[in-house]
Design a protein around this motif. Structure first.
Motif, PDB file in Angstrom:
ATOM      1  N   ALA A   2       0.944  -1.172   0.133  1.00 23.37           N
ATOM      2  CA  ALA A   2      -0.001  -0.038  -0.122  1.00 23.37           C
ATOM      3  C   ALA A   2       0.892   1.253   0.128  1.00 23.37           C
ATOM      4  CB  ALA A   2      -0.904  -0.087   1.069  1.00 23.37           C
ATOM      5  N   LYS A   3       0.509   2.294  -0.503  1.00 23.66           N
ATOM      6  CA  LYS A   3       1.000   3.574  -0.525  1.00 23.66           C
ATOM      7  C   LYS A   3       0.870   4.158   0.955  1.00 23.66           C
ATOM      8  CE  LYS A   3       0.360   4.643  -5.379  1.00 23.66           C
ATOM      9  NZ  LYS A   3      -0.244   5.753  -6.356  1.00 23.66           N
ATOM     10  N   HIS A   4       1.876   5.129   1.202  1.00 19.22           N
ATOM     11  CA  HIS A   4       2.025   5.484   2.421  1.00 19.22           C
ATOM     12  C   HIS A   4       0.630   6.118   3.044  1.00 19.22           C
ATOM     13  CE1 HIS A   4       4.461   6.946   5.876  1.00 19.22           C
ATOM     14  NE2 HIS A   4       3.943   8.003   5.902  1.00 19.22           N
ATOM     15  N   LYS A   5       0.011   7.135   2.103  1.00 22.09           N
ATOM     16  CA  LYS A   5      -1.107   7.609   2.517  1.00 22.09           C
ATOM     17  C   LYS A   5      -2.257   6.831   2.630  1.00 22.09           C
ATOM     18  CE  LYS A   5      -0.504  12.401   0.896  1.00 22.09           C
ATOM     19  NZ  LYS A   5      -0.731  13.364   0.212  1.00 22.09           N
ATOM     20  N   ASP A   6      -2.302   5.581   1.879  1.00 22.14           N
ATOM     21  CA  ASP A   6      -3.185   4.611   2.049  1.00 22.14           C
ATOM     22  C   ASP A   6      -3.128   3.511   3.333  1.00 22.14           C
ATOM     23  OD1 ASP A   6      -4.426   5.147  -0.427  1.00 22.14           O
ATOM     24  OD2 ASP A   6      -3.353   3.911  -1.590  1.00 22.14           O
ATOM     25  N   PHE A   7      -1.867   3.336   3.522  1.00 25.01           N
ATOM     26  CA  PHE A   7      -1.526   2.769   4.842  1.00 25.01           C
ATOM     27  C   PHE A   7      -1.951   3.303   5.987  1.00 25.01           C
ATOM     28  CE2 PHE A   7       1.330   1.748   8.277  1.00 25.01           C
ATOM     29  CZ  PHE A   7       1.255   0.453   8.471  1.00 25.01           C
ATOM     30  N   ASP A   8      -1.801   4.695   5.920  1.00 28.59           N
ATOM     31  CA  ASP A   8      -2.190   5.614   7.155  1.00 28.59           C
ATOM     32  C   ASP A   8      -3.695   5.599   7.262  1.00 28.59           C
ATOM     33  OD1 ASP A   8       0.351   6.176   7.832  1.00 28.59           O
ATOM     34  OD2 ASP A   8       0.350   8.206   7.071  1.00 28.59           O
ATOM     35  N   ALA A   9      -4.441   5.661   5.864  1.00 29.71           N
ATOM     36  CA  ALA A   9      -5.936   5.664   5.976  1.00 29.71           C
ATOM     37  C   ALA A   9      -6.455   4.096   6.578  1.00 29.71           C
ATOM     38  CB  ALA A   9      -6.357   5.647   4.788  1.00 29.71           C
ATOM     39  N   MET A  10      -5.716   3.248   6.284  1.00 32.24           N
ATOM     40  CA  MET A  10      -6.356   1.670   6.732  1.00 32.24           C
ATOM     41  C   MET A  10      -5.742   1.627   8.424  1.00 32.24           C
ATOM     42  SD  MET A  10      -4.977  -0.921   3.720  1.00 32.24           S
ATOM     43  CE  MET A  10      -3.273   0.028   3.296  1.00 32.24           C
ATOM     44  N   ILE A  11      -4.684   2.239   8.676  1.00 28.43           N
ATOM     45  CA  ILE A  11      -4.641   2.086  10.230  1.00 28.43           C
ATOM     46  C   ILE A  11      -5.397   3.087  10.989  1.00 28.43           C
ATOM     47  CG2 ILE A  11      -2.700   2.810  12.042  1.00 28.43           C
ATOM     48  CD1 ILE A  11      -1.934   0.390  10.632  1.00 28.43           C
ATOM     49  N   ALA A  12      -5.810   4.092  10.374  1.00 28.76           N
ATOM     50  CA  ALA A  12      -6.549   5.103  11.092  1.00 28.76           C
ATOM     51  C   ALA A  12      -8.196   4.452  11.342  1.00 28.76           C
ATOM     52  CB  ALA A  12      -6.781   6.463  10.300  1.00 28.76           C
ATOM     53  N   ARG A  13      -8.352   3.853  10.318  1.00 30.44           N
ATOM     54  CA  ARG A  13      -9.827   3.382   9.977  1.00 30.44           C
ATOM     55  C   ARG A  13      -9.846   2.155  11.080  1.00 30.44           C
ATOM     56  NH1 ARG A  13      -9.683   3.781   4.454  1.00 30.44           N
ATOM     57  NH2 ARG A  13      -8.964   1.664   4.176  1.00 30.44           N
ATOM     58  N   LEU A  14      -8.973   1.303  11.041  1.00 28.84           N
ATOM     59  CA  LEU A  14      -8.683   0.231  11.950  1.00 28.84           C
ATOM     60  C   LEU A  14      -8.945   0.595  13.547  1.00 28.84           C
ATOM     61  CD1 LEU A  14      -8.252  -3.010  12.347  1.00 28.84           C
ATOM     62  CD2 LEU A  14      -5.995  -2.469  12.156  1.00 28.84           C
ATOM     63  N   PHE A  15      -8.042   1.495  13.962  1.00 24.75           N
ATOM     64  CA  PHE A  15      -7.892   1.824  15.334  1.00 24.75           C
ATOM     65  C   PHE A  15      -8.926   2.869  15.843  1.00 24.75           C
ATOM     66  CE2 PHE A  15      -4.062  -0.403  14.328  1.00 24.75           C
ATOM     67  CZ  PHE A  15      -4.169  -1.499  15.483  1.00 24.75           C
ATOM     68  N   LYS A  16      -9.741   3.489  14.738  1.00 26.61           N
ATOM     69  CA  LYS A  16     -10.630   4.488  15.134  1.00 26.61           C
ATOM     70  C   LYS A  16     -12.186   3.565  15.559  1.00 26.61           C
ATOM     71  CE  LYS A  16      -8.511   8.122  15.311  1.00 26.61           C
ATOM     72  NZ  LYS A  16      -8.633   9.125  16.591  1.00 26.61           N
ATOM     73  N   THR A  17     -12.170   2.378  15.404  1.00 21.87           N
ATOM     74  CA  THR A  17     -13.269   1.584  15.827  1.00 21.87           C
ATOM     75  C   THR A  17     -13.307   1.675  17.482  1.00 21.87           C
ATOM     76  OG1 THR A  17     -12.218  -0.567  15.699  1.00 21.87           O
ATOM     77  CG2 THR A  17     -13.359   0.318  13.530  1.00 21.87           C
ATOM     78  N   PRO A  18     -14.675   1.436  17.625  1.00 19.44           N
ATOM     79  CA  PRO A  18     -14.346   1.054  19.341  1.00 19.44           C
ATOM     80  C   PRO A  18     -13.519  -0.028  19.748  1.00 19.44           C
ATOM     81  CG  PRO A  18     -16.644   1.350  18.503  1.00 19.44           C
ATOM     82  CD  PRO A  18     -15.799   1.352  17.330  1.00 19.44           C
ATOM     83  N   ASP A  19     -13.423  -1.191  19.295  1.00 16.29           N
ATOM     84  CA  ASP A  19     -12.521  -2.254  19.611  1.00 16.29           C
ATOM     85  C   ASP A  19     -11.179  -1.734  19.293  1.00 16.29           C
ATOM     86  OD1 ASP A  19     -14.675  -3.752  20.508  1.00 16.29           O
ATOM     87  OD2 ASP A  19     -14.610  -5.139  18.435  1.00 16.29           O
ATOM     88  N   GLY A  20     -10.848  -1.048  18.144  1.00 17.43           N
ATOM     89  CA  GLY A  20      -9.659  -0.727  17.955  1.00 17.43           C
ATOM     90  C   GLY A  20      -8.914   0.613  18.811  1.00 17.43           C
ATOM     91  N   LYS A  21      -9.831   1.364  19.301  1.00 12.06           N
ATOM     92  CA  LYS A  21      -9.429   2.301  20.302  1.00 12.06           C
ATOM     93  C   LYS A  21      -8.896   1.410  21.860  1.00 12.06           C
ATOM     94  CE  LYS A  21     -12.228   6.171  18.495  1.00 12.06           C
ATOM     95  NZ  LYS A  21     -13.220   6.808  18.945  1.00 12.06           N
ATOM     96  N   LYS A  22      -9.893   0.618  22.061  1.00 15.41           N
ATOM     97  CA  LYS A  22      -9.494  -0.291  23.158  1.00 15.41           C
ATOM     98  C   LYS A  22      -8.198  -0.892  23.082  1.00 15.41           C
ATOM     99  CE  LYS A  22     -14.275  -1.031  24.280  1.00 15.41           C
ATOM    100  NZ  LYS A  22     -15.332  -2.070  24.579  1.00 15.41           N
ATOM    101  N   ILE A  23      -7.867  -1.732  21.818  1.00 14.87           N
ATOM    102  CA  ILE A  23      -6.780  -2.191  21.783  1.00 14.87           C
ATOM    103  C   ILE A  23      -5.369  -1.244  21.923  1.00 14.87           C
ATOM    104  CG2 ILE A  23      -5.355  -3.362  20.030  1.00 14.87           C
ATOM    105  CD1 ILE A  23      -7.840  -4.772  19.273  1.00 14.87           C
ATOM    106  N   LEU A  24      -5.629  -0.308  21.186  1.00 12.33           N
ATOM    107  CA  LEU A  24      -4.436   1.046  21.123  1.00 12.33           C
ATOM    108  C   LEU A  24      -4.234   1.432  22.730  1.00 12.33           C
ATOM    109  CD1 LEU A  24      -2.332   2.085  19.557  1.00 12.33           C
ATOM    110  CD2 LEU A  24      -4.089   4.001  18.678  1.00 12.33           C
ATOM    111  N   ASP A  25      -5.311   1.672  23.174  1.00 15.30           N
ATOM    112  CA  ASP A  25      -5.282   2.133  24.621  1.00 15.30           C
ATOM    113  C   ASP A  25      -4.483   1.128  25.512  1.00 15.30           C
ATOM    114  OD1 ASP A  25      -6.499   4.362  24.116  1.00 15.30           O
ATOM    115  OD2 ASP A  25      -8.753   3.983  24.872  1.00 15.30           O
ATOM    116  N   HIS A  26      -4.857   0.085  25.377  1.00 14.83           N
ATOM    117  CA  HIS A  26      -4.219  -1.231  25.914  1.00 14.83           C
ATOM    118  C   HIS A  26      -2.870  -1.268  25.826  1.00 14.83           C
ATOM    119  CE1 HIS A  26      -3.583  -5.231  27.998  1.00 14.83           C
ATOM    120  NE2 HIS A  26      -3.024  -5.370  26.757  1.00 14.83           N
ATOM    121  N   TRP A  27      -2.430  -1.285  24.549  1.00 16.83           N
ATOM    122  CA  TRP A  27      -1.107  -1.311  23.944  1.00 16.83           C
ATOM    123  C   TRP A  27      -0.233  -0.165  24.474  1.00 16.83           C
ATOM    124  CZ3 TRP A  27      -1.601  -2.929  18.306  1.00 16.83           C
ATOM    125  CH2 TRP A  27      -2.132  -4.128  18.451  1.00 16.83           C
TER     126      TRP A  27
END
Length: 78
Positions: A2-27
């Motif tokens: 994936a291109k850099h901006k596309d990668f960032d978009a995928m990461i942001a979508r993944l970790f902006k979900t309720p579960d993603g936020k919980k995982i990132l907070d835990h980490w």
């Protein structure tokens, strides 16, 4: 890959979900806020811990870049 901006978009979508936020907070609690090294540990353990922190920081930076649109000028979008 994936291109850099596309990668960032995928990461942001993944970790902006309720579960993603919980995982990132835990980490963040588990890795970023914990000591990287303590006196009784080997230097290798410190390097290992810093590598763990680097992964979390990469995720955090991807989310920040996506939210702000702050990409360095002149850097190729790979």
């Amino acid at each position: 890959m994936a291109k850099h901006k596309d990668f960032d978009a995928m990461i942001a979508r993944l970790f902006k979900t309720p579960d993603g936020k919980k995982i990132l907070d835990h980490w963040e609690e588990r890795y970023i806020k914990a000591p990287v090294c303590i006196p009784s540990q080997s230097a290798e353990q410190g390097y290992y811990r810093e590598g763990q922190n680097s992964v979390i920081r990469t995720i955090q930076n991807s989310i920040k870049r996506r939210e702000t649109g702050n990409y360095n000028k002149g850097v190729k979008d790979e």
